[in-house]
Design an enzyme around this catalytic site. Structure first.
Site, PDB file in Angstrom:
ATOM      1  CD  GLU A 228      40.833 -52.877  56.198  1.00 21.35           C
ATOM      2  OE1 GLU A 228      40.247 -53.718  55.811  1.00 21.35           O
ATOM      3  OE2 GLU A 228      41.454 -52.015  55.654  1.00 21.35           O
ATOM      4  CG  HIS A 252      35.234 -47.319  52.161  1.00 19.09           C
ATOM      5  ND1 HIS A 252      34.673 -47.308  50.949  1.00 19.09           N
ATOM      6  CD2 HIS A 252      36.311 -47.978  52.074  1.00 19.09           C
ATOM      7  CE1 HIS A 252      35.162 -48.270  50.297  1.00 19.09           C
ATOM      8  NE2 HIS A 252      36.341 -48.692  50.774  1.00 19.09           N
ATOM      9  CE  LYS A 338      44.610 -51.601  54.218  1.00 25.55           C
ATOM     10  NZ  LYS A 338      43.125 -52.000  53.879  1.00 25.55           N
TER      11      LYS A 338
HETATM   12  C1  BG6 Z   1      38.443 -51.459  50.075  1.00 24.53           C
HETATM   13  C2  BG6 Z   1      39.892 -50.981  50.211  1.00 24.53           C
HETATM   14  O1  BG6 Z   1      37.743 -50.344  49.300  1.00 24.53           O
HETATM   15  O2  BG6 Z   1      37.931 -51.616  51.343  1.00 24.53           O
HETATM   16  C3  BG6 Z   1      40.723 -52.191  51.125  1.00 24.53           C
HETATM   17  O3  BG6 Z   1      40.831 -50.646  49.135  1.00 24.53           O
HETATM   18  C4  BG6 Z   1      40.172 -52.523  52.316  1.00 24.53           C
HETATM   19  O4  BG6 Z   1      42.008 -51.596  51.637  1.00 24.53           O
HETATM   20  C5  BG6 Z   1      38.594 -52.896  52.041  1.00 24.53           C
HETATM   21  O5  BG6 Z   1      40.453 -53.525  53.162  1.00 24.53           O
HETATM   22  C6  BG6 Z   1      37.646 -53.125  53.284  1.00 24.53           C
HETATM   23  O6  BG6 Z   1      36.247 -53.314  52.998  1.00 24.53           O
HETATM   24  P1  BG6 Z   1      35.486 -54.528  53.911  1.00 24.53           P
HETATM   25  O7  BG6 Z   1      34.120 -54.448  53.215  1.00 24.53           O
HETATM   26  O8  BG6 Z   1      36.219 -55.556  53.908  1.00 24.53           O
HETATM   27  O9  BG6 Z   1      35.583 -53.538  55.169  1.00 24.53           O
END
Ligand code: BG6
Length: 487
Positions: A228, A252, A338
């Site tokens: 990210e 995830h 991050k």
């Molecule tokens: C969330 C996390 O569940 O998922 C975040 O708490 C993360 O830290 C986010 O940024 C990412 O989700 P997506 O759908 O934007 O990839």
């Protein structure tokens, strides 16, 4: 009482029964960014029940009037929604909103709001409670639902992270099971609601092309990669107590791994699908801290609200193994963090080299050898690429990278696409648990994570905008972290 499990094979869009939806944490970040805009998008797409009400809730200290909640929702939808808050659909949606504060010692305003909403709908609408509250508040909200009788005729959506380790996940499951049986509990992981993640099932099990090679005989390694670009974005309090392993990997990325690695289920109904996913988790070898790189971006400790000596990781890369017949000896490399160079959502299946090397290897290597892979990009909208080597035209046998690509964008009318949360809230209203996590699977993941949680390696610093600490190259060797369109 257990409810029958619907199947996911209905060809037309099913419509949920009439509902009263209660959003706990209605004034919080998740409700503002995802849940209120998502509910409105469902209304816009004609996928909400024919009759519904949405009751916002929060502790008394954050109570809003109905009018204030409607304004809050309108602003949230205007800022974050795909469907703008205007026209007849918005007016009907706004009309359906009300607010009822709830504290464990004073649930009365919520009870009154739910009763009023139910009377307005008539009949016996279903109740759906969405717990968009910090994990510490899960138990008290569930107890409140049990004590007040609100849990009757109700389903509950519980946000992640579900526990922080095995004992806490077990305790939380016990608390929730005292009020709701498993068939009424929807533990949400929004990655499983992403269109292109669900498509992994279609790719694998609706085609005869891929499944025969989807195993250790043909695949040398798998990479599941969610770098990210964003930092912690002011979420210091949440992040300090959570870290990337619990926020992203234990939730995830492991869930994605479940879809990539599962055996073909006998049907697509929730029971069969989740059984197969849980079997993957059963075969997960306990995580070895020696195969984990924990990173922290330089500057994290200076973020407001972060402990200046914090050992919380903002990055994790790890190697995990599945002890089953399909995957024995095939390492799975997972990475997320991050403040990295790019934001991506990728699964890469690396295929074994051909048995005989007839082509000059150095030529292929000079191209970076990003070929010989199947790459699933599960961004919204996603793509699937097969990467392979071809002969460059000319007298010499020179190899070049080539690819076959399917892209969601442009392939379909994307108006019908739902975002993760939208899809999953709809499924919860329909009572379809296929894309939700089950108590045994969650507990098993925490169990496998125990050696790492007990003995985490120290965090290593990395530069913001990089791909993480240098040691991740050793972790994946002799393979390489690869993003197909990045050198
Ligand atoms: C969330 C996390 O569940 O998922 C975040 O708490 C993360 O830290 C986010 O940024 C990412 O989700 P997506 O759908 O934007 O990839």
């Amino acid at each position: 009482m257990a409810q029958p499990t619907p199947t996911r094979t209905a060809p037309s869009d099913p419509r949920p029964d009439d509902h009263v939806i209660v959003l706990f944490g209605a004034t919080g970040d998740l409700a503002r960014r995802k849940l209120l805009p998502g509910l409105f998008h469902l209304a816009h797409a004609g996928l909400m029940p024919e009759h519904y009400r949405v009751v916002g809730s929060a502790p008394g200290a954050h109570a809003l009037s109905d009018e204030e909640f409607r304004t809050h929702a309108r602003e949230a939808v205007a800022e974050f929604g795909r469907s703008k808050p205007q026209g007849e659909v918005w007016e009907a949606f706004e009309e359906a909103l009300s607010f009822g504060a709830a504290d464990p010692e004073d649930p009365q305003p919520l009870l009154a709001a739910v009763q009023k909403a139910e009377q307005a709908l008539g009949g016996r609408p279903r109740r759906l409670f969405h717990l968009a509250v910090p994990p510490v508040a899960f138990s008290s909200v569930v107890q409140l639902l049990g004590d007040t009788g609100l849990a009757q005729n109700a389903r509950v959506i519980v946000e992640k992270p579900f526990g922080t380790d095995l004992p806490s996940a077990r305790a939380l499951n016990a608390t929730i099971h005292a009020v709701f049986d498993e068939s009424r509990i929807f533990r949400i992981d929004h990655f499983l609601g992403k269109e292109s993640v669900d498509n992994i099932l279609a790719l694998r099990f609706a085609n005869g092309l891929f499944e025969p090679i989807w195993n250790r005989d043909h695949i040398s390694h798998v990479q599941i990669d969610v770098p990210e670009q964003i930092s912690i974005e002011g979420r210091a309090r949440f992040f300090e107590g959570t870290g990337t392993f619990r926020d992203m990997i234990a939730t995830h990325l492991f869930q994605i791994m479940g879809f990539v690695a599962m055996e073909p289920p006998t049907t697509l109904d929730a029971h069969a699908l989740r059984d197969e996913k849980e079997k993957v988790f059963q075969s997960l070898r306990p995580l070895d801290p020696a195969h984990v790189v924990r990173g922290q971006y330089a500057g994290y400790r200076d973020e407001p609200g972060v402990d200046p000596h914090s050992d919380t990781e903002t990055f994790v890369a790890l190697r995990v193994e599945l002890d089953n017949w399909r995957w024995a000896g095939v390492p799975f490399f997972l990475r997320s963090g991050k403040s990295l160079a790019q934001g991506r959502h990728m699964v890469t299946l690396g295929f074994r080299e051909p048995a005989l090397r007839m082509f000059p290897v150095d030529v292929a290597q000079s191209t970076g050898l990003r070929s010989n892979a199947l790459v699933i990009d599960f961004d919204d909208p996603g793509s699937i690429k097969a990467r392979f080597l071809t002969k460059e035209p000319g007298p010499a046998m020179r190899l070049e990278d080539a690819e076959m690509v399917f892209r969601y964008a442009g392939s379909y009318n994307e108006e019908h696409a739902l975002e993760g949360y939208e899809r999953l809230i709809l499924d919860a209203m329909l009572g379809d648990q296929s894309l939700f996590t089950r108590s045994d699977g969650i507990e098993r993941l925490w169990e496998a994570a125990t050696p790492l949680l007990k003995n985490p390696p120290p965090v290593e610093l990395y530069a913001p905008g990089s791909w993480g600490p240098d040691r991740i190259q050793q972790l994946i060797a002799p393979y390489r972290w690869s993003l197909p369109d990045h050198h």
